[in-house]
Write an enzyme that holds these catalytic residues in place. Sequence first.
Site, PDB file in Angstrom:
ATOM      1  N   GLN A 153       0.854  -1.188   0.000  1.00  0.00           N
ATOM      2  CA  GLN A 153       0.000   0.000   0.000  1.00  0.00           C
ATOM      3  C   GLN A 153       0.893   1.243   0.000  1.00  0.00           C
ATOM      4  O   GLN A 153       1.904   1.253   0.707  1.00  0.00           O
ATOM      5  CB  GLN A 153      -0.892   0.046   1.244  1.00  0.00           C
ATOM      6  CG  GLN A 153      -2.022   1.036   1.117  1.00  0.00           C
ATOM      7  CD  GLN A 153      -2.904   1.129   2.377  1.00  0.00           C
ATOM      8  OE1 GLN A 153      -2.585   0.583   3.420  1.00  0.00           O
ATOM      9  NE2 GLN A 153      -4.004   1.821   2.272  1.00  0.00           N
ATOM     10  N   MET A 282      -0.116  -3.068   9.062  1.00  0.00           N
ATOM     11  CA  MET A 282      -0.651  -3.140   7.700  1.00  0.00           C
ATOM     12  C   MET A 282      -1.588  -4.329   7.639  1.00  0.00           C
ATOM     13  O   MET A 282      -1.217  -5.451   8.003  1.00  0.00           O
ATOM     14  CB  MET A 282       0.495  -3.274   6.694  1.00  0.00           C
ATOM     15  CG  MET A 282       0.035  -3.414   5.256  1.00  0.00           C
ATOM     16  SD  MET A 282      -0.839  -1.922   4.671  1.00  0.00           S
ATOM     17  CE  MET A 282      -2.008  -2.650   3.528  1.00  0.00           C
ATOM     18  N   GLU A 330      -9.911   4.233   6.017  1.00  0.00           N
ATOM     19  CA  GLU A 330      -9.316   4.512   7.328  1.00  0.00           C
ATOM     20  C   GLU A 330     -10.283   5.118   8.347  1.00  0.00           C
ATOM     21  O   GLU A 330     -10.234   4.771   9.523  1.00  0.00           O
ATOM     22  CB  GLU A 330      -8.071   5.396   7.174  1.00  0.00           C
ATOM     23  CG  GLU A 330      -6.936   4.735   6.373  1.00  0.00           C
ATOM     24  CD  GLU A 330      -6.402   3.445   6.988  1.00  0.00           C
ATOM     25  OE1 GLU A 330      -6.630   3.181   8.181  1.00  0.00           O
ATOM     26  OE2 GLU A 330      -5.739   2.682   6.241  1.00  0.00           O
ATOM     27  N   ASP A 387       0.747   8.589  -1.499  1.00  0.00           N
ATOM     28  CA  ASP A 387       1.341   8.600  -0.171  1.00  0.00           C
ATOM     29  C   ASP A 387       1.247   9.999   0.470  1.00  0.00           C
ATOM     30  O   ASP A 387       1.159  10.126   1.685  1.00  0.00           O
ATOM     31  CB  ASP A 387       2.812   8.167  -0.298  1.00  0.00           C
ATOM     32  CG  ASP A 387       3.359   7.633   1.007  1.00  0.00           C
ATOM     33  OD1 ASP A 387       2.676   6.809   1.627  1.00  0.00           O
ATOM     34  OD2 ASP A 387       4.454   8.068   1.413  1.00  0.00           O
ATOM     35  N   ARG A 568       9.644   3.393  12.046  1.00  0.00           N
ATOM     36  CA  ARG A 568       8.208   3.680  11.918  1.00  0.00           C
ATOM     37  C   ARG A 568       8.022   5.163  11.625  1.00  0.00           C
ATOM     38  O   ARG A 568       8.329   6.022  12.452  1.00  0.00           O
ATOM     39  CB  ARG A 568       7.506   3.284  13.214  1.00  0.00           C
ATOM     40  CG  ARG A 568       6.021   3.438  13.158  1.00  0.00           C
ATOM     41  CD  ARG A 568       5.383   2.873  14.406  1.00  0.00           C
ATOM     42  NE  ARG A 568       3.964   3.141  14.448  1.00  0.00           N
ATOM     43  CZ  ARG A 568       3.200   2.910  15.494  1.00  0.00           C
ATOM     44  NH1 ARG A 568       3.725   2.373  16.585  1.00  0.00           N
ATOM     45  NH2 ARG A 568       1.922   3.181  15.471  1.00  0.00           N
TER      46      ARG A 568
HETATM   47  N1  BES Z   1      -3.357   0.732   6.000  1.00  0.00           N
HETATM   48  C1  BES Z   1      -2.690   1.480   6.991  1.00  0.00           C
HETATM   49  C2  BES Z   1      -1.235   1.692   6.713  1.00  0.00           C
HETATM   50  C3  BES Z   1      -0.956   2.437   5.424  1.00  0.00           C
HETATM   51  C4  BES Z   1      -1.670   3.556   5.079  1.00  0.00           C
HETATM   52  C5  BES Z   1       0.053   2.007   4.608  1.00  0.00           C
HETATM   53  C6  BES Z   1      -1.389   4.209   3.901  1.00  0.00           C
HETATM   54  C7  BES Z   1       0.329   2.667   3.434  1.00  0.00           C
HETATM   55  C8  BES Z   1      -0.394   3.772   3.064  1.00  0.00           C
HETATM   56  C9  BES Z   1      -2.840   0.832   8.370  1.00  0.00           C
HETATM   57  O1  BES Z   1      -4.062   0.227   8.574  1.00  0.00           O
HETATM   58  C10 BES Z   1      -2.757   1.913   9.403  1.00  0.00           C
HETATM   59  O2  BES Z   1      -3.609   2.758   9.390  1.00  0.00           O
HETATM   60  N2  BES Z   1      -1.756   1.889  10.248  1.00  0.00           N
HETATM   61  C11 BES Z   1      -1.554   2.853  11.300  1.00  0.00           C
HETATM   62  C12 BES Z   1      -1.953   2.311  12.634  1.00  0.00           C
HETATM   63  C13 BES Z   1      -3.301   2.655  13.101  1.00  0.00           C
HETATM   64  C14 BES Z   1      -3.515   2.154  14.511  1.00  0.00           C
HETATM   65  C15 BES Z   1      -3.722   4.078  12.961  1.00  0.00           C
HETATM   66  C16 BES Z   1      -0.069   3.130  11.415  1.00  0.00           C
HETATM   67  O3  BES Z   1       0.700   2.484  10.701  1.00  0.00           O
HETATM   68  O4  BES Z   1       0.317   3.983  12.186  1.00  0.00           O
HETATM   69 ZN    ZN Z   2      -5.619   1.622   8.804  1.00  0.00          ZN
END
Ligand code: BES
Ligand code: ZN
Length: 616
Positions: A153, A282, A330, A387, A568
């Site tokens: 993603q 993810m 989201e 992104d 991260r």
């Molecule tokens: N799908 C997302 C991660 C993502 C978003 C990857 C956009 C690439 C592009 C994942 O579900 C997510 O939202 N992760 C969050 C954690 C969440 C608890 C808010 C993160 O990685 O911080």
């Molecule tokens: Zn998410």
Amino acid sequence: MIFYKKFKIIFTLIMTPLSSIPALAIDPHSFAIPAEAVVQKLYLNINVDFGKKTINGKAQWTIKKSESAKEIHFDTKNILIEKVTIDEIGNPWKFAWGKEDAILGHDLIIPLKNNTTVVTIFYSTSPDAAACQWLDQQQTAGKKLPFLFTQCQAILGRTLFPCQDSPGIRFTYEADVKVPVEMIALMSAENPIEKNRTGQYHFRMTNPIPSYLMALAVGDIQYQSIGERTGVYAEPSMLEKSAYEFIDMQKMLENAEKLYGPYRWGRYDVLVLPPSFPFGGMENPMLTFATPTILAGDRSLVSLVSHELAHSWSGNLVTNANWNDFWLNEGFTVYFERRITESLYGKDFADMEAYLGMDDLKETLKEFEKTPNATCLKLKLDGQDPDDGMNSIAYEKGYALLLLIEKTIGRVALDAFLRKYFDSNAFQTMTTEQFLIYIEKNLFSKFPGAEKKVNIKEWVYKPGLPQNCPIIVSERFNDVNSQFQKWMNGLSPENLRTANWTTHEWLNFIDKLPTQVSMTRMTQLDSVFKFSSTGNAEVAEAWFLQSLIHNYTPAYIFMEKFLIEVGRRKFLMPLYKEMMKTKYGKELATKIYKQARPNYHFVARQSVDELLNWKN
Ligand code: BES
Ligand code: ZN
């Protein structure tokens, strides 16, 4: 060219008999023209080569085409195509390259015969494929074997395999993956639970998924079961800690099902990755990928698992049609996540997370003061890297909208609506516009006055936070506030009542520090609460940020270590951003980044490079 493509699609949609291929929304981030020819099924046969840092093999696509289609378009980026065949014997077939774009990659065009149903592409990835992070043994917990994980993603899938890389296009898959015999391979599919002697693994994903949910991890990984349908994978030395942290996974799954209907993916497991994983989590189907920075030791950060699990409905089952509709993935997931959290840990706990989320949202709104359009829920990312649009707006403004709807019509009605929404749109895609029609028909029309009260179009299409945004209160943060006031009035840290605080209370406390705090008081806080050396990554990051703001230099050495180890992005960006505000900070950022950069995944690197104006 893009204009031409759009025109061509609209034309094709009008001309194609509706029976053959369903109409799809146009995706500005893909070269695919699904109305002409679209993938349905994938058989992947690949070899993972740690020596060359490449993945090579074949992607065999079963496709569906309209009668008139003469070619099929695939998205690729930085991929070497060795051969294409469309027959069973394997005779080389022609292919051509279409448009090339710095963000989108290269349009691979394969001519089709009238009766073509299978297209096989022999290919190899590049060692710097953006989706792949190849870790050497030093970057793992075990330090014995290298490790590979992928992250597709939003549009990195095209660097991993030639695909129609649009969230609106779904396919089922099977894969044969060959890895070094001392390692195991895992995918977003049914997974093995132990290594075998051959290094050869077979995978099956029988639900249709979009390409951004393809995932692969290879390394020294072990499995531990948690509940009947849930379990955890991690490097051996991380396994016990991970299983302890995620003890409630089975209950999470059951509570999620009670809220919004059956879990349709069979098993739900989590893979804990090395710390360079660029995200918190993810939602790869059947196997969430997660950062080890949620292993706080006290289970206080497991909402991340609720979040990724919730995506099994919002996102993986009902999928945003393209990245301009990202909030549908989201925003709904954050709402669902907090409902799961509430069901397990109580409302006062979930409220803390909502409150911190709102803090984040306000911060982001401030950041985008000069480009307010970026704060609409519906985005216009055409011509941009998707992104760029992935910030807390989709998450927290989306959440606030759903909370407002809940408060307007009541939970019972919203829950019934959401359950039906997931059921009736399962394995389909959703545009913002389709959703607006759906909610009008299935919800607002039944509650006179509700639509006017919510004014959903303002939320979706207008920047900023509408006036009717619900106010989020947290009882437990009231307690933090009273302790904080005592500290402000001079009470020394050891006399504060903090014994039952979890991560969230600490974050709230640290975030409250005023711009002026004396060195003595920073030192006192640090020596009593051990912020600089805490193993809790959330608390550490919040403290390092304050340390930078207050020039509290004793924390820098810990921050440096943190930034080198952890990749991260959510933790990196605020710290580097803060450093970039002063001359000394810039030098510090440069020094740290030089060492840290090789440890970061492409997406983290891309963001920090831009911030630091980094040239290789
Ligand atoms: N799908 C997302 C991660 C993502 C978003 C990857 C956009 C690439 C592009 C994942 O579900 C997510 O939202 N992760 C969050 C954690 C969440 C608890 C808010 C993160 O990685 O911080
Ligand atoms: Zn998410």
